[in-house]
Design a protein around this motif. Structure first.
Motif, mmCIF file in Angstrom:
data_model
loop_
_atom_site.group_PDB
_atom_site.id
_atom_site.type_symbol
_atom_site.label_atom_id
_atom_site.label_comp_id
_atom_site.label_asym_id
_atom_site.label_seq_id
_atom_site.Cartn_x
_atom_site.Cartn_y
_atom_site.Cartn_z
ATOM 1 N N GLY A 5 0.579 -0.999 -0.100
ATOM 2 C CA GLY A 5 0.005 0.111 -0.092
ATOM 3 C C GLY A 5 0.721 1.360 -0.029
ATOM 4 N N HIS A 6 0.213 2.389 0.103
ATOM 5 C CA HIS A 6 0.775 3.716 -0.043
ATOM 6 C C HIS A 6 0.239 4.333 0.966
ATOM 7 N N GLY A 7 1.002 5.423 1.593
ATOM 8 C CA GLY A 7 0.318 6.243 2.727
ATOM 9 C C GLY A 7 -0.315 5.099 3.963
ATOM 10 N N GLN A 57 13.362 3.401 -1.466
ATOM 11 C CA GLN A 57 11.913 2.934 -0.997
ATOM 12 C C GLN A 57 10.850 3.681 -1.901
ATOM 13 N N ILE A 58 9.990 2.856 -2.508
ATOM 14 C CA ILE A 58 9.102 3.482 -3.509
ATOM 15 C C ILE A 58 7.860 3.938 -2.656
ATOM 16 N N SER A 59 7.459 5.183 -3.188
ATOM 17 C CA SER A 59 6.338 5.515 -2.537
ATOM 18 C C SER A 59 5.391 6.358 -3.434
ATOM 19 N N ILE A 60 4.882 5.306 -4.350
ATOM 20 C CA ILE A 60 4.395 5.927 -5.625
ATOM 21 C C ILE A 60 3.138 4.877 -5.958
ATOM 22 N N ARG A 61 1.903 5.231 -6.345
ATOM 23 C CA ARG A 61 1.038 4.177 -6.717
ATOM 24 C C ARG A 61 1.030 3.508 -7.975
#
Length: 334
Positions: free
Chosen positions: A32-34, A209-213
């Motif tokens: 998931g993200h966020g 660290q990838i934080s994208i949808r």
């Protein structure tokens, strides 16, 4: 802790609070993200005033707090915690307990009280899961704090490739074998895949660290991301554990290299720099981490083979190059 390509959840960023932020995370189900996905008991925070913290960090209270985190780790089978805002324990003015001659306080010193808290937390967590992951982030990291955790992360710098590069490299230089993570990577989906790839390439000597949808990414961005994350996993031994050599800190590390007995990596982030390829380099990877599609390569001897790839991992050229200086067309982020 050194698995490339963690998908991280943003916690509470850059807030001035007197307390500890806890971000519990499951690495196995971190899609998931966020606050979405299955990220365990995420973004939990325990806020205590500094004076109250010191007052309550006696043996029973410290053990009780450590036991609570241990219970979370055991009951939810968590892989680890992010312990945040520990640098925010402080007094606004004089310590109010001084006037009372520290009545009822087991530990007079605030730094010693925080040390006791973190030491007891780590002891309790490691008793439950010896390989528990504990992340800290700048600005409260350094050699001494390594005894409390095993992951250091760059401080928040969303979409800022230069700051992320400098911070992760700074961390690598004094963190020993502690895993170094980038700040979460994000980018504009309307950018080209080559421009988006710069977010990864600027932190390639750390754990990105990838934080994208991912589901919303354009197809070419997905293709780029798959290639570079596969690349970082395949070559993680040299990228994360090889002999690490960043050059020119006064210029924000425009060239960085890492090598082991099998291979060598050189990342170039500034145009016009001649990359020297020693005769004994073995398998050499040169990463174009800048916006220019031309690189200057200086070979000590004729290379046996040269292969040029684009940012998707596709072979675009195999030129025959002689020893000495060569201007070579290399795709941006190739």
């Amino acid at each position: 802790a050194d698995n490339a390509g963690h998908v991280g959840a943003h916690g509470v960023h850059q807030q001035e609070v007197a307390g500890v932020g806890l971000l519990a995370f499951h690495l196995r189900n971190a899609g998931g993200h966020g606050n979405g996905g299955n990220a365990g008991r995420a973004d939990q925070r325990v806020d205590l005033a500094a004076g109250q913290l010191v007052h309550e960090l006696g043996q029973q209270h410290a053990a009780r707090g450590a036991a609570a985190e241990g219970s979370d780790a055991q009951d939810d089978d968590l892989d680890g915690f992010k312990l945040d805002f520990i640098d925010s324990f402080r007094f606004d003015g004089a310590d109010p307990a001084v006037a009372e001659d520290y009545a009822g306080r087991d530990i007079k010193s605030l730094p010693l009280a925080v040390n006791r808290l973190l030491s007891d937390v780590m002891k309790q967590l490691k008793a439950i899961k010896p390989e528990i992951l504990i992340e800290f982030r700048q600005s409260y990291i350094g050699p001494a704090i390594r005894k409390y955790g095993n992951i250091f992360r760059a401080a928040d710098c969303p979409a800022d490739i230069l700051t992320n590069r400098v911070r992760t490299i700074d961390l690598r230089l004094f963190s020993g074998n502690t895993a170094v993570h980038s700040d979460m990577l994000e980018w504009n989906m309307n950018e080209t895949a080559e421009t988006a790839a710069l977010q990864i390439l600027n932190v390639i000597f750390s754990v990105p660290q990838i934080s994208i949808r991912f589901a919303e990414l354009p197809d070419d961005h997905k293709k780029m991301l798959r290639f570079w994350l596969d690349f970082t996993r395949k070559h993680k031994e040299v990228l994360l554990k090889g002999k690490f050599m960043p050059y020119h800190p006064e210029a924000n590390y425009p060239v960085v290299s890492a090598e082991n007995q099998q291979e060598k990596m050189i990342a170039v982030y500034q145009s016009g720099i001649a990359v020297k390829a020693a005769a004994d380099s073995g398998t050499l990877f040169i990463i174009n981490g800048g916006n220019d599609s031309e690189m200057i390569l200086d070979f000590e001897k004729d290379p046996s083979e040269v292969m040029i790839y684009n940012t998707f991992g596709e072979l675009v050229n195999s030129p025959v190059l002689p020893a000495g200086l060569n201007k070579v067309e290399v795709p941006c982020s190739g």
